[in-house]
Design a protein around this motif. Sequence first.
Motif, PDB file in Angstrom:
ATOM      1  N   GLN A 162       0.852  -1.173   0.000  1.00 57.61           N
ATOM      2  CA  GLN A 162       0.000   0.000   0.000  1.00 57.61           C
ATOM      3  C   GLN A 162       0.897   1.235   0.000  1.00 57.61           C
ATOM      4  O   GLN A 162       2.017   1.185   0.489  1.00 57.61           O
ATOM      5  CB  GLN A 162      -0.883   0.008   1.250  1.00 57.61           C
ATOM      6  CG  GLN A 162      -1.903  -1.118   1.257  1.00 57.61           C
ATOM      7  CD  GLN A 162      -2.883  -1.008   2.411  1.00 57.61           C
ATOM      8  OE1 GLN A 162      -2.608  -0.363   3.398  1.00 57.61           O
ATOM      9  NE2 GLN A 162      -4.025  -1.656   2.267  1.00 57.61           N
ATOM     10  N   PRO A 325      -4.979  -3.958  15.760  1.00 52.65           N
ATOM     11  CA  PRO A 325      -4.067  -3.957  14.611  1.00 52.65           C
ATOM     12  C   PRO A 325      -2.968  -2.904  14.793  1.00 52.65           C
ATOM     13  O   PRO A 325      -3.016  -2.127  15.734  1.00 52.65           O
ATOM     14  CB  PRO A 325      -4.981  -3.593  13.446  1.00 52.65           C
ATOM     15  CG  PRO A 325      -6.160  -2.921  14.039  1.00 52.65           C
ATOM     16  CD  PRO A 325      -6.306  -3.430  15.430  1.00 52.65           C
TER      17      PRO A 325
ATOM     18  N   SER B 160      -8.312 -11.789   8.145  1.00 57.86           N
ATOM     19  CA  SER B 160      -7.281 -10.751   8.144  1.00 57.86           C
ATOM     20  C   SER B 160      -7.890  -9.382   7.849  1.00 57.86           C
ATOM     21  O   SER B 160      -7.717  -8.819   6.787  1.00 57.86           O
ATOM     22  CB  SER B 160      -6.200 -11.118   7.120  1.00 57.86           C
ATOM     23  OG  SER B 160      -5.494 -10.006   6.658  1.00 57.86           O
ATOM     24  N   GLN B 162      -8.518  -5.338   8.821  1.00 65.65           N
ATOM     25  CA  GLN B 162      -8.013  -4.178   9.548  1.00 65.65           C
ATOM     26  C   GLN B 162      -9.205  -3.457  10.158  1.00 65.65           C
ATOM     27  O   GLN B 162     -10.317  -3.525   9.632  1.00 65.65           O
ATOM     28  CB  GLN B 162      -7.277  -3.238   8.595  1.00 65.65           C
ATOM     29  CG  GLN B 162      -5.986  -3.841   8.063  1.00 65.65           C
ATOM     30  CD  GLN B 162      -5.172  -2.857   7.241  1.00 65.65           C
ATOM     31  OE1 GLN B 162      -5.700  -1.880   6.737  1.00 65.65           O
ATOM     32  NE2 GLN B 162      -3.887  -3.127   7.103  1.00 65.65           N
ATOM     33  N   THR B 163      -8.957  -2.788  11.266  1.00 64.32           N
ATOM     34  CA  THR B 163     -10.032  -2.022  11.892  1.00 64.32           C
ATOM     35  C   THR B 163      -9.430  -0.732  12.422  1.00 64.32           C
ATOM     36  O   THR B 163      -8.401  -0.762  13.090  1.00 64.32           O
ATOM     37  CB  THR B 163     -10.647  -2.797  13.079  1.00 64.32           C
ATOM     38  OG1 THR B 163     -10.765  -4.159  12.725  1.00 64.32           O
ATOM     39  CG2 THR B 163     -12.009  -2.244  13.430  1.00 64.32           C
ATOM     40  N   GLY B 164     -10.040   0.377  12.115  1.00 63.60           N
ATOM     41  CA  GLY B 164      -9.527   1.668  12.567  1.00 63.60           C
ATOM     42  C   GLY B 164      -9.782   1.869  14.055  1.00 63.60           C
ATOM     43  O   GLY B 164     -10.706   1.298  14.631  1.00 63.60           O
ATOM     44  N   ARG B 189      -9.482  -3.689   0.316  1.00 59.65           N
ATOM     45  CA  ARG B 189      -8.564  -2.610   0.010  1.00 59.65           C
ATOM     46  C   ARG B 189      -7.150  -3.139   0.046  1.00 59.65           C
ATOM     47  O   ARG B 189      -6.677  -3.566   1.091  1.00 59.65           O
ATOM     48  CB  ARG B 189      -8.778  -1.569   1.100  1.00 59.65           C
ATOM     49  CG  ARG B 189      -8.075  -0.296   0.938  1.00 59.65           C
ATOM     50  CD  ARG B 189      -8.334   0.526   2.183  1.00 59.65           C
ATOM     51  NE  ARG B 189      -7.654   1.787   2.060  1.00 59.65           N
ATOM     52  CZ  ARG B 189      -7.416   2.608   3.057  1.00 59.65           C
ATOM     53  NH1 ARG B 189      -7.845   2.330   4.251  1.00 59.65           N
ATOM     54  NH2 ARG B 189      -6.769   3.726   2.860  1.00 59.65           N
ATOM     55  N   GLY B 190      -6.502  -3.110  -1.123  1.00 63.47           N
ATOM     56  CA  GLY B 190      -5.093  -3.483  -1.175  1.00 63.47           C
ATOM     57  C   GLY B 190      -4.802  -4.844  -0.608  1.00 63.47           C
ATOM     58  O   GLY B 190      -3.877  -5.000   0.180  1.00 63.47           O
ATOM     59  N   GLY B 191      -5.610  -5.841  -0.926  1.00 66.06           N
ATOM     60  CA  GLY B 191      -5.298  -7.193  -0.490  1.00 66.06           C
ATOM     61  C   GLY B 191      -5.828  -7.552   0.882  1.00 66.06           C
ATOM     62  O   GLY B 191      -5.790  -8.706   1.276  1.00 66.06           O
ATOM     63  N   VAL B 192      -6.298  -6.581   1.649  1.00 63.34           N
ATOM     64  CA  VAL B 192      -6.890  -6.910   2.945  1.00 63.34           C
ATOM     65  C   VAL B 192      -8.286  -6.312   3.049  1.00 63.34           C
ATOM     66  O   VAL B 192      -8.656  -5.416   2.300  1.00 63.34           O
ATOM     67  CB  VAL B 192      -6.071  -6.371   4.132  1.00 63.34           C
ATOM     68  CG1 VAL B 192      -4.800  -7.151   4.340  1.00 63.34           C
ATOM     69  CG2 VAL B 192      -5.795  -4.902   3.972  1.00 63.34           C
ATOM     70  N   PRO B 324      -3.050   3.512  -8.751  1.00 63.14           N
ATOM     71  CA  PRO B 324      -3.113   4.008  -7.372  1.00 63.14           C
ATOM     72  C   PRO B 324      -3.916   3.034  -6.522  1.00 63.14           C
ATOM     73  O   PRO B 324      -4.868   2.435  -7.017  1.00 63.14           O
ATOM     74  CB  PRO B 324      -3.878   5.337  -7.497  1.00 63.14           C
ATOM     75  CG  PRO B 324      -4.043   5.597  -8.959  1.00 63.14           C
ATOM     76  CD  PRO B 324      -3.876   4.293  -9.665  1.00 63.14           C
ATOM     77  N   PRO B 325      -3.512   2.835  -5.269  1.00 67.13           N
ATOM     78  CA  PRO B 325      -4.295   1.945  -4.404  1.00 67.13           C
ATOM     79  C   PRO B 325      -5.635   2.581  -4.049  1.00 67.13           C
ATOM     80  O   PRO B 325      -5.887   3.738  -4.388  1.00 67.13           O
ATOM     81  CB  PRO B 325      -3.420   1.814  -3.157  1.00 67.13           C
ATOM     82  CG  PRO B 325      -2.521   3.005  -3.170  1.00 67.13           C
ATOM     83  CD  PRO B 325      -2.361   3.409  -4.597  1.00 67.13           C
ATOM     84  N   PHE B 327      -8.175   4.452  -1.856  1.00 67.98           N
ATOM     85  CA  PHE B 327      -8.070   5.446  -0.799  1.00 67.98           C
ATOM     86  C   PHE B 327      -9.413   5.606  -0.115  1.00 67.98           C
ATOM     87  O   PHE B 327     -10.425   5.086  -0.565  1.00 67.98           O
ATOM     88  CB  PHE B 327      -7.710   6.805  -1.397  1.00 67.98           C
ATOM     89  CG  PHE B 327      -6.409   6.801  -2.118  1.00 67.98           C
ATOM     90  CD1 PHE B 327      -5.236   6.757  -1.396  1.00 67.98           C
ATOM     91  CD2 PHE B 327      -6.356   6.832  -3.494  1.00 67.98           C
ATOM     92  CE1 PHE B 327      -4.022   6.739  -2.048  1.00 67.98           C
ATOM     93  CE2 PHE B 327      -5.141   6.810  -4.157  1.00 67.98           C
ATOM     94  CZ  PHE B 327      -3.975   6.767  -3.433  1.00 67.98           C
TER      95      PHE B 327
END
Lengths: 637, 637
Positions: A162, A325, B160, B162-164, B189-192, B324-325, B327
Amino acid sequence: MPRYRVQFSPLFKAVTVDAGTTLLEAAARAHIAIDSVCGGDGICGRCKMIVTEGKVGGNVSSLLTREEIRQGVVLACQTTVESDLIVDIPDETRASDKVVIDQDAQRFRAARPGIKKREFEKSPLVAKACLHLAPPTLDNNTADCQRIRTVIEKETGIFSMQTGLKIIRRMPEILRKNDFTITATIGRRGGVAEIMDLEGGDTSSENYMAIVDVGTSTVVVHLVDAVTMSTIDTQACFNSQATYGREVTTRMIAAEKRGTEHLQRVLVEDINELIGALAHRNEINLKDVNAVVCAGNTAMMHFLLGIPTENIRREPFIAVTVDPPAFRAAEVGVKVNPRGLLFPVPGIGGWVGGDITAGVLATGLHEMDDVGMMIDVGTNGEVVLGNRDWLMACSASAGPALEGAGVQCGMMAHRGAIERVFVEEDDIRYEVIGGGAPDGICGSGIIDLIAVLLERGIIDRSGKLVDGSDLRVRSKSGQGKFVLAGKSRSLNGREIALFQDDIDNVVTAKAAIFAAAKIMLERLNLTFSDIDKLFVAGGFGNYIDVRNAIAIGLFPDLPVSDIVYAGNTSIWGAKLAAFSSEARETLREISNRTTNYDLMATNDYVEQFRQAMFLPHTDIELFPSVARRAPANHEAR
Amino acid sequence: MPRYRVQFSPLFKAVTVDAGTTLLEAAARAHIAIDSVCGGDGICGRCKMIVTEGKVGGNVSSLLTREEIRQGVVLACQTTVESDLIVDIPDETRASDKVVIDQDAQRFRAARPGIKKREFEKSPLVAKACLHLAPPTLDNNTADCQRIRTVIEKETGIFSMQTGLKIIRRMPEILRKNDFTITATIGRRGGVAEIMDLEGGDTSSENYMAIVDVGTSTVVVHLVDAVTMSTIDTQACFNSQATYGREVTTRMIAAEKRGTEHLQRVLVEDINELIGALAHRNEINLKDVNAVVCAGNTAMMHFLLGIPTENIRREPFIAVTVDPPAFRAAEVGVKVNPRGLLFPVPGIGGWVGGDITAGVLATGLHEMDDVGMMIDVGTNGEVVLGNRDWLMACSASAGPALEGAGVQCGMMAHRGAIERVFVEEDDIRYEVIGGGAPDGICGSGIIDLIAVLLERGIIDRSGKLVDGSDLRVRSKSGQGKFVLAGKSRSLNGREIALFQDDIDNVVTAKAAIFAAAKIMLERLNLTFSDIDKLFVAGGFGNYIDVRNAIAIGLFPDLPVSDIVYAGNTSIWGAKLAAFSSEARETLREISNRTTNYDLMATNDYVEQFRQAMFLPHTDIELFPSVARRAPANHEAR
């Protein structure tokens, strides 16, 4: 003092150092990782180098053969720089690309026999790679970002990266201003890699990480070099959250009343001060500190991340997350590289945190064939029981006495602390860290002192000072105390004494921990004799007298050779996580497979705790070696 | 108008609609995906439902068997609601979990025979899942976050995540206020995957995405329902960046002078207005628009993301990024769910963008056995040549004339636009989109008109209006024009005419595109006769007259059956990306394996362009069918 240039081959790295600096130190300054197991004591014989030009000083080691000495081979740790030098470093001397638990072993030498040597693949949380890119042409018209990524993939084997918009926007300028030679900082985060930063030229040797043990009472930071995987320096302080209460629970209540952000801010400031001091002292730019790895109990991690803790302290004691994470450190206010990562070590439950997962990893409990136990002595005392097939953990509220924080003259285990107390020539004597006059007493000294007082009948089995038993037993404001060092012998003119309240706090702490260990064993139909190895973790000193810890009933009465003092395993495990994704995966696996046992779910705990409120225990049968040593003094009340 | 309740079984979904609404529409409102290939025209016979209670209206379809009619089977698209209903939806009627290119086929019916039907696994960029969690107990004391993740893993198969931090902080409250029933919004997003949002209760049916074609001259948005994968509504506008120049290059110069952020802001405002209008019109909350998929040429994507474009316009024409990844949409100011994702479709090079990659995916060029060509007619005309083994793309600056933007009376292909011009009873006539009086002329109408003018000798082969050739040829301010509709016949009292400048712009545009196609073939030692299928993409109308496009030399002279008008393939491919990670992977693969051929790298281009500045071409041999049709008019100059 004259300064000399040391040129290392075949690496083409050079460094200028003061005369008298050891070659091992010079290599560290040049960011060359050397395979030194003993940590520079001249006993492992691994740090062999060949001086090809110039003059060196120091001892010729008996670990070298006559032939080696003839060839100019020296032990780097025993050899000093006395002129400009050219030094060859043989391949076998350079540290392999494996992360070895033993790297920190010099700090825990006493413990080493009990800990297996394990290796993890090296893959730091944040790596730097210098990239030499081909400038674009009409025939090679790949976009800037894809050009960079292709080379990173080739150099590092990392795919699926990323990249933030801000970095992408800067790419054309940084590439063209630096003739297409740049250094990429690559972070690993939640299963993917990320280009965290781009710098012009080759800055790949400037890459540091901060390893943080977030304890309830103390915060410890190790600053590590991410290239050589060596620890540069360490610093600790008391956790300033103590203003909101010494116990985790009182701090949670404070967080509910005033807002979690208050407790977060205080803790983040402590961490920032420690990292800042370390960076300043070692002339490292904070922007080159690219990752912060934190291990701590679950509540501390919630505070650090600003997550509400209210359900942790209420039945059924539920955390919001035990495996947060990786975040950007800046998100919580930790001041390192603005895009630097904060990796929290995964924990197990509301009261058993990442410090314990890290400890299991560091001690290797999760790989044992027989049953092992780990006791982490801290403000919460955690007990883990298990082996390669199963793991179970619990936590007991012990209070900070054993960390030197709940004790009037207590202090952390650093210079000036009394770390050992013993009887010599029928007198009670002590040893101070760093030598000189004492400034206070740390955890290991407190354990020794109480054991000595008990043995000499100065305190009774319930931990009460016996009036008239010794001249140094005095009274102040109606409270008894034992004076270990008078005003004239202390560093700051303050008397160093152990008060009755202090002793009571220690007895409560050790009772809480012992009861927890006993309950867990009973729950699994085991007894202390089933334990093959007991690992003791905690930051209370460089050295703990196991016999004394048994004498006061903090540790169970096992053969001394089965008890391993492992030191601050929280830092130790976190450091492995910093350097290896294999270690990070193992931590997650430990976190997932450990049963979180809640002491509150059992009715026995209060009774077991009550029984452990004696020295060593109400049931002296549990401590046969203690009973043998001083039978007269050990009548049950 | 009376309103009735339609209850669909066995799904337990109900909706209240106006009398006269079709069952197909009612099902869409209830978020039930129906397998309708023809898009509601009653010709595919797939949308079978069984009315078990209540009264319906509409035609009995001849596609139903006698037996089916007896059982109450109807075609949903041909059947209207005339009372409260209970309707059974057979399993085979419900759309499968495959994303089928044909879903948009109703818009491009004319094209369908040339396009293979392909299916992709359904895995939308952003999915919603309603989670029913077990409340925690002492024996089930998993942390909130891990409790949520475990259920998501079970429900969606996504690991797998992610969490903000912000989401984690809200978890305890949202769980406990909603009795542990919540809806998770999960983005890829981007593989996850990432937990983007948590809402109380079941909101899983409210999940929308915006698909955006970011063109140099026009911006088109399709609002899609992420649950049913159907398009709810569409809206387009001219790109307001035109203030900074009609051509991409002039806008890049403006960006260098004034800052990229100016061009970014103007474009983002266009997108926000379109999405806002669509959401408002369809009574959808903007916070439920969870993803924005954007396809556009490379410069437009740079503008959108605020990335410098200066190296795109200078040799060797290097983009900052062609992939671009994903966003957060909020990062560039696009107003949807504040944590919503913006996914840019990956492009190929500095002048060949994601709109082309999307077009290749949509047309299936990358899967062809024989050689195919795709021409995307826009302000830049892109040509792609290739098949399953190889792909090559280039871009030529054509100007916006064929999109109706570089033409005085030009307009987009919507209501009021003249979309066809033809000769009937020896008169030049036209057809207006939506019927009624014309307001302007769109791309397809312009092509028709020029072909007609050429055929009738009103313009010569160099595209110049011939004085006195027709009564409608007039002159204004010294410039010739052809009046297609006088003031009295137009919608707004403005004469609709084609000016000499307009014709010149069209000739330039078609010359640029044709020359690009010819150069690419020559470079590969191919000729037009090697092309098995020509896909024509572009938003210039719902229908393009292929013979007329050949007549003016825009398309090569292939058999009409080999030319497929595929419409706005940029939107079409982007929509596939929105619904399927398999499609997203394929886009990336196309992007990686397409050679980006720069026309500037060849010396021939200017000469080829000059030769194509005639109607149809200097070399009439290239257009044998045109030569046959009107030999008299086609002498080389």
